[in-house]
Design an enzyme around this catalytic site. Structure first.
Site, PDB file in Angstrom:
ATOM      1  N   SER A  74      38.565   8.194  30.467  1.00 28.72           N
ATOM      2  CA  SER A  74      40.016   8.119  30.685  1.00 28.72           C
ATOM      3  C   SER A  74      40.494   8.659  32.027  1.00 28.72           C
ATOM      4  O   SER A  74      41.689   8.577  32.327  1.00 28.72           O
ATOM      5  CB  SER A  74      40.749   8.832  29.547  1.00 28.72           C
ATOM      6  OG  SER A  74      40.753   8.012  28.395  1.00 28.72           O
ATOM      7  N   SER A 122      46.776  10.305  26.672  1.00 34.34           N
ATOM      8  CA  SER A 122      45.600   9.460  26.913  1.00 34.34           C
ATOM      9  C   SER A 122      45.453   8.352  25.870  1.00 34.34           C
ATOM     10  O   SER A 122      44.379   8.155  25.290  1.00 34.34           O
ATOM     11  CB  SER A 122      44.332  10.321  26.948  1.00 34.34           C
ATOM     12  OG  SER A 122      43.365   9.750  27.789  1.00 34.34           O
ATOM     13  N   THR A 214      42.141  14.197  31.964  1.00 28.59           N
ATOM     14  CA  THR A 214      40.903  14.381  31.199  1.00 28.59           C
ATOM     15  C   THR A 214      40.251  13.028  30.924  1.00 28.59           C
ATOM     16  O   THR A 214      40.863  11.971  31.084  1.00 28.59           O
ATOM     17  CB  THR A 214      41.198  15.058  29.852  1.00 28.59           C
ATOM     18  OG1 THR A 214      42.173  14.261  29.146  1.00 28.59           O
ATOM     19  CG2 THR A 214      41.727  16.466  30.045  1.00 28.59           C
TER      20      THR A 214
END
EC number: 3.5.2.6
Length: 273
Positions: A74, A122, A214
């Site tokens: 991601s 995300s 992240t």
């Protein structure tokens, strides 16, 4: 008078040459075994890479690891977001992704999300939708323009190539890309830069701003975790890319390990308290 003129020009030349030499100096690489100790204490293996722009110095416990490409997971939402904004697929950070009611991997994805929120939680289905709308031809064209190399995909893999497959990106590449984004060296609009700066912010204190993204994927049967971004202090900016692996046992703490290990490394360099 002529001697003074020659001397003056000589001084100018020496200063100019010295500055050029400084600018062209290859960045130093300093091994920090303390970073390895941090990862050992958290029971993961990998590399923490930090780049001090002002002093042109990289710090890492494992430079071989930091130069080896793995699936970007991601963290690819950074270039994917840029391309979505530049191509007009996403109008602004308030653009809404409607949830169709289908069961999703995480509860936090099961609602209507703004573009900003989708980035911050995300949301994989949201970004798969973006990638399909961008399409193969346009995605390849933009990635080439951004010099974001190593992505391998076609019409069958356009919506998952950053999560599985043969695409690879290294920690060194992550920092290079983030540095170009931060210092306005990418061929994108100021508006896109400002939106990215806003949605990437993770923490803001009196002493620093921490921004990043992240990522979590699988590499060679191991859970592979990313945290990439930059730290802004009152007098400089520092870029970081942490990549760690852990076997699939007791995975509850794995997500926070990426942030905690990075912050501990920043503390070791006395960049934060």
């Amino acid at each position: 008078m002529r001697k003074l003129f020659v001397l003056f020009n000589l001084i100018l030349f020496v200063n100019f040459y010295g500055n050029c030499q400084t600018k062209n100096l290859k960045p130093k690489e300093i091994v920090k075994s303390e970073f390895g100790n941090i990862l050992d204490s958290l029971k993961v293996k990998g590399s923490i890479l930090i780049y001090d722009v002002k002093n042109k110095t990289y710090y890492s416990n494992d430079f071989e690891w930091s130069k080896t490409g793995v699936i970007p997971a991601s963290t690819f939402k950074i270039p994917n977001s840029i391309i979505a904004l530049e191509s007009g697929i996403i109008k602004n950070d308030s653009t809404i992704f409607k949830w169709n009611g289908d069961k999703r991997r995480f509860k936090k994805w099961e609602e209507d999300l703004t573009f900003k929120k989708a980035f911050q939680v995300s949301c994989v289905p949201c970004y798969q939708e973006i990638a399909r709308k961008i399409g193969v031809k346009r995605m390849k064209s933009y990635l080439k323009k951004l010099s974001y190399d190593g992505m391998i995909f076609d019409t069958l893999t356009i919506d998952n190539f950053w999560l599985e497959g043969k695409s690879i990106f290294s920690q060194m590449q992550q920092i290079d890309f983030l540095e170009r984004l931060y210092f306005s060296q990418l061929p994108i609009s100021k508006r896109t830069e400002n939106i990215m700066r806003d949605i990437m912010q993770l923490e803001k204190t009196e002493n620093y701003i921490l921004s990043g993204k992240t990522g979590w994927g699988m590499s060679n049967g191991m859970n592979n975790g990313w945290l990439v971004g930059y730290l802004e202090t009152s007098n400089s900016v520092y870029f970081f890319a942490t990549n760690v692996e852990k076997q699939e046992t007791d995975m509850e703490e794995f997500p926070i390990i990426r942030l905690n290990s990075t912050k501990e490394a920043l503390k070791k360099l006395k960049l934060i308290k």
